[in-house]
Design an enzyme around this catalytic site. Structure first.
Site, PDB file in Angstrom:
ATOM      1  N   GLU A 165      11.206 -10.911 -18.740  1.00 28.08           N
ATOM      2  CA  GLU A 165      10.617 -10.165 -19.867  1.00 28.08           C
ATOM      3  C   GLU A 165      11.617 -10.011 -21.001  1.00 28.08           C
ATOM      4  O   GLU A 165      12.801  -9.800 -20.735  1.00 28.08           O
ATOM      5  CB  GLU A 165      10.155  -8.790 -19.366  1.00 28.08           C
ATOM      6  CG  GLU A 165       9.043  -8.913 -18.340  1.00 28.08           C
ATOM      7  CD  GLU A 165       8.674  -7.590 -17.688  1.00 28.08           C
ATOM      8  OE1 GLU A 165       9.144  -6.536 -18.145  1.00 28.08           O
ATOM      9  OE2 GLU A 165       7.922  -7.624 -16.716  1.00 28.08           O
TER      10      GLU A 165
ATOM     11  N   ASP B 231       0.944  -8.033 -15.749  1.00 30.54           N
ATOM     12  CA  ASP B 231       1.576  -7.031 -16.622  1.00 30.54           C
ATOM     13  C   ASP B 231       3.092  -7.227 -16.647  1.00 30.54           C
ATOM     14  O   ASP B 231       3.778  -6.611 -17.460  1.00 30.54           O
ATOM     15  CB  ASP B 231       1.251  -5.619 -16.103  1.00 30.54           C
ATOM     16  CG  ASP B 231       1.781  -4.522 -17.010  1.00 30.54           C
ATOM     17  OD1 ASP B 231       1.663  -4.653 -18.244  1.00 30.54           O
ATOM     18  OD2 ASP B 231       2.331  -3.529 -16.490  1.00 30.54           O
TER      19      ASP B 231
ATOM     20  N   ILE C  67       1.129   3.955  -5.299  1.00 34.21           N
ATOM     21  CA  ILE C  67       0.305   3.329  -6.348  1.00 34.21           C
ATOM     22  C   ILE C  67      -0.772   2.470  -5.700  1.00 34.21           C
ATOM     23  O   ILE C  67      -1.937   2.485  -6.109  1.00 34.21           O
ATOM     24  CB  ILE C  67       1.163   2.500  -7.328  1.00 34.21           C
ATOM     25  CG1 ILE C  67       2.236   3.374  -7.988  1.00 34.21           C
ATOM     26  CG2 ILE C  67       0.280   1.860  -8.408  1.00 34.21           C
ATOM     27  CD1 ILE C  67       3.245   2.604  -8.839  1.00 34.21           C
TER      28      ILE C  67
ATOM     29  N   LEU D 163       0.845  -1.203   0.000  1.00 38.86           N
ATOM     30  CA  LEU D 163       0.000   0.000   0.000  1.00 38.86           C
ATOM     31  C   LEU D 163       0.881   1.254   0.000  1.00 38.86           C
ATOM     32  O   LEU D 163       0.816   2.080   0.906  1.00 38.86           O
ATOM     33  CB  LEU D 163      -0.963  -0.014   1.203  1.00 38.86           C
ATOM     34  CG  LEU D 163      -2.168   0.901   1.071  1.00 38.86           C
ATOM     35  CD1 LEU D 163      -3.150   0.384   0.034  1.00 38.86           C
ATOM     36  CD2 LEU D 163      -2.862   1.074   2.416  1.00 38.86           C
ATOM     37  N   GLY D 164       1.684   1.380  -1.057  1.00 44.03           N
ATOM     38  CA  GLY D 164       2.452   2.611  -1.262  1.00 44.03           C
ATOM     39  C   GLY D 164       1.599   3.598  -2.044  1.00 44.03           C
ATOM     40  O   GLY D 164       0.363   3.525  -2.008  1.00 44.03           O
TER      41      GLY D 164
ATOM     42  N   HIS E 193       4.042  -5.448 -20.025  1.00 46.08           N
ATOM     43  CA  HIS E 193       4.583  -4.414 -19.122  1.00 46.08           C
ATOM     44  C   HIS E 193       4.219  -2.999 -19.609  1.00 46.08           C
ATOM     45  O   HIS E 193       5.097  -2.209 -19.946  1.00 46.08           O
ATOM     46  CB  HIS E 193       6.116  -4.560 -18.995  1.00 46.08           C
ATOM     47  CG  HIS E 193       6.664  -3.885 -17.770  1.00 46.08           C
ATOM     48  ND1 HIS E 193       7.774  -4.320 -17.101  1.00 46.08           N
ATOM     49  CD2 HIS E 193       6.259  -2.770 -17.102  1.00 46.08           C
ATOM     50  CE1 HIS E 193       8.031  -3.532 -16.086  1.00 46.08           C
ATOM     51  NE2 HIS E 193       7.125  -2.579 -16.056  1.00 46.08           N
TER      52      HIS E 193
ATOM     53  N   ARG F 122       0.739  -5.509   5.399  1.00 45.04           N
ATOM     54  CA  ARG F 122       1.926  -4.778   5.838  1.00 45.04           C
ATOM     55  C   ARG F 122       2.458  -5.488   7.082  1.00 45.04           C
ATOM     56  O   ARG F 122       1.846  -5.414   8.161  1.00 45.04           O
ATOM     57  CB  ARG F 122       1.579  -3.327   6.157  1.00 45.04           C
ATOM     58  CG  ARG F 122       2.828  -2.485   6.415  1.00 45.04           C
ATOM     59  CD  ARG F 122       2.466  -1.016   6.495  1.00 45.04           C
ATOM     60  NE  ARG F 122       3.625  -0.172   6.626  1.00 45.04           N
ATOM     61  CZ  ARG F 122       3.872   0.589   7.702  1.00 45.04           C
ATOM     62  NH1 ARG F 122       3.040   0.595   8.734  1.00 45.04           N
ATOM     63  NH2 ARG F 122       4.959   1.346   7.727  1.00 45.04           N
TER      64      ARG F 122
ATOM     65  N   ARG G 176       6.470  -6.392 -10.132  1.00 48.68           N
ATOM     66  CA  ARG G 176       7.597  -6.989 -10.842  1.00 48.68           C
ATOM     67  C   ARG G 176       7.356  -8.494 -10.933  1.00 48.68           C
ATOM     68  O   ARG G 176       6.821  -9.096  -9.996  1.00 48.68           O
ATOM     69  CB  ARG G 176       8.912  -6.750 -10.084  1.00 48.68           C
ATOM     70  CG  ARG G 176       9.453  -5.330 -10.184  1.00 48.68           C
ATOM     71  CD  ARG G 176       9.981  -5.020 -11.578  1.00 48.68           C
ATOM     72  NE  ARG G 176      10.522  -3.679 -11.713  1.00 48.68           N
ATOM     73  CZ  ARG G 176       9.841  -2.624 -12.173  1.00 48.68           C
ATOM     74  NH1 ARG G 176       8.585  -2.747 -12.546  1.00 48.68           N
ATOM     75  NH2 ARG G 176      10.433  -1.443 -12.268  1.00 48.68           N
TER      76      ARG G 176
HETATM   77  C1  8YV Z   1       9.033   1.004 -16.513  1.00 48.00           C
HETATM   78  C2  8YV Z   1       8.045   0.476 -14.421  1.00 48.00           C
HETATM   79  O1  8YV Z   1      10.042   1.563 -15.762  1.00 48.00           O
HETATM   80  O2  8YV Z   1       8.019   2.505 -13.237  1.00 48.00           O
HETATM   81  C3  8YV Z   1       8.346   1.328 -13.257  1.00 48.00           C
HETATM   82  O3  8YV Z   1       8.923   0.795 -12.291  1.00 48.00           O
HETATM   83  O4  8YV Z   1       8.070  -0.702 -14.353  1.00 48.00           O
HETATM   84  C4  8YV Z   1       7.750   1.087 -15.733  1.00 48.00           C
HETATM   85  O5  8YV Z   1       7.224   2.355 -15.635  1.00 48.00           O
HETATM   86  C5  8YV Z   1       9.009   1.671 -17.801  1.00 48.00           C
HETATM   87  O6  8YV Z   1       8.127   0.978 -18.562  1.00 48.00           O
HETATM   88  C6  8YV Z   1      10.388   1.638 -18.416  1.00 48.00           C
HETATM   89  O7  8YV Z   1      10.306   1.769 -19.756  1.00 48.00           O
END
Ligand code: 8YV
Length: 317
Positions: free
Chosen positions: A264, A259, A157, A154-155, A282, A176, A235
C-alpha cells in the site's frame, strides 16, 4: 496540564484529536518531519519513553534501537504485524493496540465489499456515469441470500461479520486449523481449501504476519472456483497477489473485493483494469465514530503508561 509528562515519538500523522491531546500533554516529536532520524535520535533518542504509531506505519527495529529508554508503543489499529513482538519482548517494551472498537466498522466494510462485488455495484455505477445505460441494460449480478460465507479468521471481527451475514440469511462456515470453537455453532473446517470449495464468498480477516503470509494461494483460489468471490479486509500479505491476478485472468474465481494490498498504496496495475474487482484504499475502520474511539483508546493507553497504571488494551507479547 503542562507538556512535562514525557517525551513521545509519533511515527506518522495521526487522527487530529489524538495529535491535539498528545501535543497538549506531552513533548511530541514528529518522526515524519525529521530530515535525519538517526541524527535526531543520537541527540534526543534517550529522552523518548513512548512511541505512538499505527498498524499501517508500524515501527522498525533499526529505529527502535536508537531509543534506549523506550518503554511503551501505543498503536492505532488492531493489527500490529508491522512491529516485531519478539524484539519488543526482548527489550521489555509494552505494546497496546485498539481491539473491539473497530469490529463493526471493519465488518460493515466486509459487507459493503461483498455486496459491491456480487451485485457489481461499482461497475454498474461506472456504467451509468459513462452514459452506457441509454445503449442497453446492465448485466445481472449474484445474490448473497442462501449462499455460504466462508470466514478465514473467526476472531472478534470475524464473528461480527458472521452475525451480519446471518441477517442476510447466508450460511456461515469458518476455517480454524486447530479445531472448532466450543461455543460457536457455525460449520467448521480444519482445511482451508475445503472451506474455499464450500464458500461462495471467502472473507479473509486473520491477522497479518509471517504465520498467515500468502495463505490465500493459487490452490485456495482454484478451490474457491469461477462463480465465487474473495473478500480481503485483513492484510494484503495474507493473499498471494500475483496468484490472485493469475486466478482472475484465468477466470478461476468470479471476482475479488479488496480493502488491503501487499504494498500500500500501490495496487497491481492488472487489478486496476479488471471490472470484476473492487478496490478500496484500506478504509476498513474508516468511520468518524470508530476512528475517534481508536484515537481515544490510544490516548488512554498512553496516559495510563505515564500514570504508572496498566495499559487498557495491552498486547500479550
Ligand atoms: C489501520 C487497520 O490500523 O486496525 C487495523 O489493523 O488496519 C486499520 O484500522 C488504520 O487505518 C491505521 O490508520
Amino acid at each position: 496540564m503542562t507538556q512535562s509528562q514525557g517525551d513521545v515519538l509519533v511515527w506518522g500523522p495521526m487522527h487530529p484529536t489524538l495529535m491535539q491531546s498528545l501535543e497538549d500533554h506531552y513533548r511530541v516529536h514528529k518522526r515524519w518531519e525529521m530530515a535525519d532520524f538517526a541524527q535526531w535520535a543520537s541527540a534526543h533518542g534517550h529522552a523518548v519513553r513512548a512511541v505512538v504509531t499505527s498498524g499501517v506505519y508500524g515501527a522498525d527495529n533499526q529505529a527502535l534501537d536508537q531509543l534506549p529508554n523506550l518503554q511503551v508503543i501505543t498503536s492505532f489499529g488492531v493489527g500490529y504485524d508491522k512491529v516485531d513482538c519478539a524484539y519488543l519482548a526482548g527489550r521489555g517494551i509494552q505494546l497496546s493496540n485498539t481491539p473491539q472498537v473497530l469490529n463493526n466498522a471493519v465488518a460493515e466494510t466486509a459487507l459493503a465489499l461483498m455486496l459491491c462485488v456480487s451485485r457489481r455495484i461499482s461497475e454498474a455505477e461506472r456504467f451509468v456515469r459513462a452514459g452506457h445505460w441509454q445503449q442497453g441494460k446492465f448485466p445481472l449480478g449474484n445474490g448473497l441470500h442462501g449462499k455460504t460465507c466462508g470466514i478465514v479468521g473467526l476472531g472478534q471481527i470475524g464473528k461480527t461479520i458472521a452475525r451480519m451475514v446471518s441477517a442476510f440469511e447466508m450460511k456461515v462456515a469458518y476455517y480454524r486449523p486447530s479445531g472448532p470453537y466450543a461455543d460457536v455453532a457455525y460449520e467448521h473446517y480444519a482445511d482451508l481449501e475445503a472451506l474455499a470449495t464450500a464458500a461462495d464468498y471467502l472473507v479473509v480477516i486473520v491477522p497479518g504476519g509471517a504465520e498467515t503470509r500468502h495463505m490465500i494461494n493459487r490452490q485456495v483460489l482454484r478451490a474457491l472456483g469461477p462463480t465465487s468471490f474473495l473478500i480481503n479486509v485483513a492484510r494484503g500479505s495474507v493473499v498471494d497477489e500475483p496468484a490472485l491476478v493469475t486466478a482472475l485472468l484465468e477466470g478461476e474465481i468470479g471476482g475479488a473485493a479488496l480493502d488491503v494490498f501487499d504494498d500500500e498504496p500501490n495496487v497491481p496495475a492488472a487489478l486496476l483494469a479488471m471490472d470484476n474487482v473492487v478496490l478500496l484504499p484500506h478504509i476498513g475502520s474508516g468511520t468518524h465514530e470508530t476512528r475517534q474511539a481508536m484515537a481515544d483508546l490510544v490516548y488512554q493507553n498512553l496516559s495510563n503508561y505515564f500514570d504508572n497504571a496498566a495499559l487498557v488494551t495491552p498486547v500479550t507479547l
